[in-house]
Every structure is written in C-alpha cells, then in structure tokens.
Design a protein around this motif. Structure first.
Motif, PDB file in Angstrom:
ATOM      1  N   GLN A 135       0.823  -1.198   0.000  1.00 20.82           N
ATOM      2  CA  GLN A 135       0.000   0.000   0.000  1.00 20.82           C
ATOM      3  C   GLN A 135       0.864   1.257   0.000  1.00 20.82           C
ATOM      4  O   GLN A 135       0.512   2.247  -0.637  1.00 20.82           O
ATOM      5  N   ALA A 136       2.008   1.213   0.685  1.00 23.47           N
ATOM      6  CA  ALA A 136       2.915   2.363   0.684  1.00 23.47           C
ATOM      7  C   ALA A 136       3.537   2.591  -0.686  1.00 23.47           C
ATOM      8  O   ALA A 136       3.943   3.703  -1.005  1.00 23.47           O
ATOM      9  N   LEU A 137       3.599   1.543  -1.486  1.00 21.09           N
ATOM     10  CA  LEU A 137       4.201   1.621  -2.821  1.00 21.09           C
ATOM     11  C   LEU A 137       3.147   1.790  -3.911  1.00 21.09           C
ATOM     12  O   LEU A 137       3.403   1.476  -5.070  1.00 21.09           O
ATOM     13  N   THR A 138       1.979   2.289  -3.553  1.00 12.84           N
ATOM     14  CA  THR A 138       0.910   2.495  -4.529  1.00 12.84           C
ATOM     15  C   THR A 138       1.448   3.297  -5.703  1.00 12.84           C
ATOM     16  O   THR A 138       2.168   4.268  -5.536  1.00 12.84           O
ATOM     17  N   GLY A 139       1.122   2.859  -6.888  1.00 10.08           N
ATOM     18  CA  GLY A 139       1.622   3.512  -8.101  1.00 10.08           C
ATOM     19  C   GLY A 139       2.735   2.705  -8.739  1.00 10.08           C
ATOM     20  O   GLY A 139       3.091   2.928  -9.887  1.00 10.08           O
ATOM     21  N   THR A 140       3.294   1.746  -7.998  1.00 12.34           N
ATOM     22  CA  THR A 140       4.324   0.866  -8.518  1.00 12.34           C
ATOM     23  C   THR A 140       3.660  -0.436  -8.962  1.00 12.34           C
ATOM     24  O   THR A 140       2.837  -0.980  -8.231  1.00 12.34           O
ATOM     25  N   THR A 141       3.980  -0.933 -10.118  1.00  7.62           N
ATOM     26  CA  THR A 141       3.415  -2.182 -10.592  1.00  7.62           C
ATOM     27  C   THR A 141       4.000  -3.330  -9.789  1.00  7.62           C
ATOM     28  O   THR A 141       5.216  -3.509  -9.744  1.00  7.62           O
ATOM     29  N   ILE A 142       3.121  -4.086  -9.147  1.00  4.11           N
ATOM     30  CA  ILE A 142       3.546  -5.262  -8.363  1.00  4.11           C
ATOM     31  C   ILE A 142       2.860  -6.467  -8.977  1.00  4.11           C
ATOM     32  O   ILE A 142       1.647  -6.557  -9.015  1.00  4.11           O
TER      33      ILE A 142
END
Length: 141
Positions: free
Chosen positions: A127-134
């Motif tokens: 959630q902290a890395l929202t915007g990063t494709t996981i």
C-alpha cells in the motif's frame, strides 16, 4: 500500538563516485554500504534501496498471507517469498515481482493464489508503494 522504525544513510561525495552507509537504527542489526554502481550495475557486496524494498515487501507480504491463511482455517507450514525490484537508471523503480511458494494443508492452488493476490494488495508495504506495478507468481509446494 503504533510503532516507528528508523534508518539513516551517510553519503560522501557526488552521485557517481560517492559512497554511503545505511544504518538500521531501530534494530541495530547492521551497517550496509551503498554506492551508485551497486544500485545501477552489479551489487559487488553492497546493497541498494531496491534491495531494501525487496526485503520489506517480501516480509510484509509473507506476514499478510500467513495471517490470511490462518484466519481462513488453513495455516501455512512454510511460505517462501522472493521479491525482485527492478530499477532503471533515469526512470526509477519499474516494477516489483513477488514469487511465493507455500506449504499449506487443506487448500487448493486456486484458493492459495487468491489469498496471495489479496495479500499482495493489502500488505502495508504494498500500500505504501501504490503507483508501482507489483506482479505475483504463486504455487503450492
């Protein structure tokens, strides 16, 4: 109870020739050298921000998946999670791929995949890395 964890980096010199050292203050488990070359080329015994993110997301994801499986009545015996964080100089982090293998009794592959997908979206680091494709690959052992 809320917690705060701290780390710090001391950096000397410019980006390309400089060197730094990351210290994990809260745990005190160590000091880790870092350079631009270890980030953008070969690790050569040094770490990178991306490696630290990989450690953070793989552990957070494993905890979230373990909790989800236990709440569903199918606790895991073992979860092995690898995180690969891709970095492109000039662009930044271009993606994160999680690979998880689990030993879980009483569960089928589809149910395990669904639990893993939910954990990959809901763990706090994701959630902290929202915007990063996981992306995710999952398999039962």
């Amino acid at each position: 109870m809320a917690t705060t964890r701290t780390a710090q980096t001391e950096w000397e010199g410019d980006l390309l020739k400089g060197t730094g050292e990351i210290t994990l203050d809260s745990s005190g488990v160590g000091h880790f050298p870092v350079t631009w070359a270890s980030r953008a080329e070969e690790a050569n015994g040094k770490t990178s921000p991306e490696e630290l993110i990989a450690g953070a997301i793989s552990s957070c994801f494993s905890m979230a998946l373990s909790n989800s499986l236990a709440k569903a009545g199918t606790p895991s015996t073992l979860l092995t999670t690898k995180a690969a964080v891709s970095f492109q100089p000039g662009t930044g982090i271009t993606g994160i791929h999680l690979t998880v293998e689990g030993q879980v009794s009483g569960i089928d592959e589809d149910t395990f995949r669904e639990a893993a997908e939910e954990a990959s979206v809901n763990c706090p680091v994701s959630q902290a890395l929202t915007g990063t494709t996981i992306s995710l690959t999952s398999a039962l052992a």
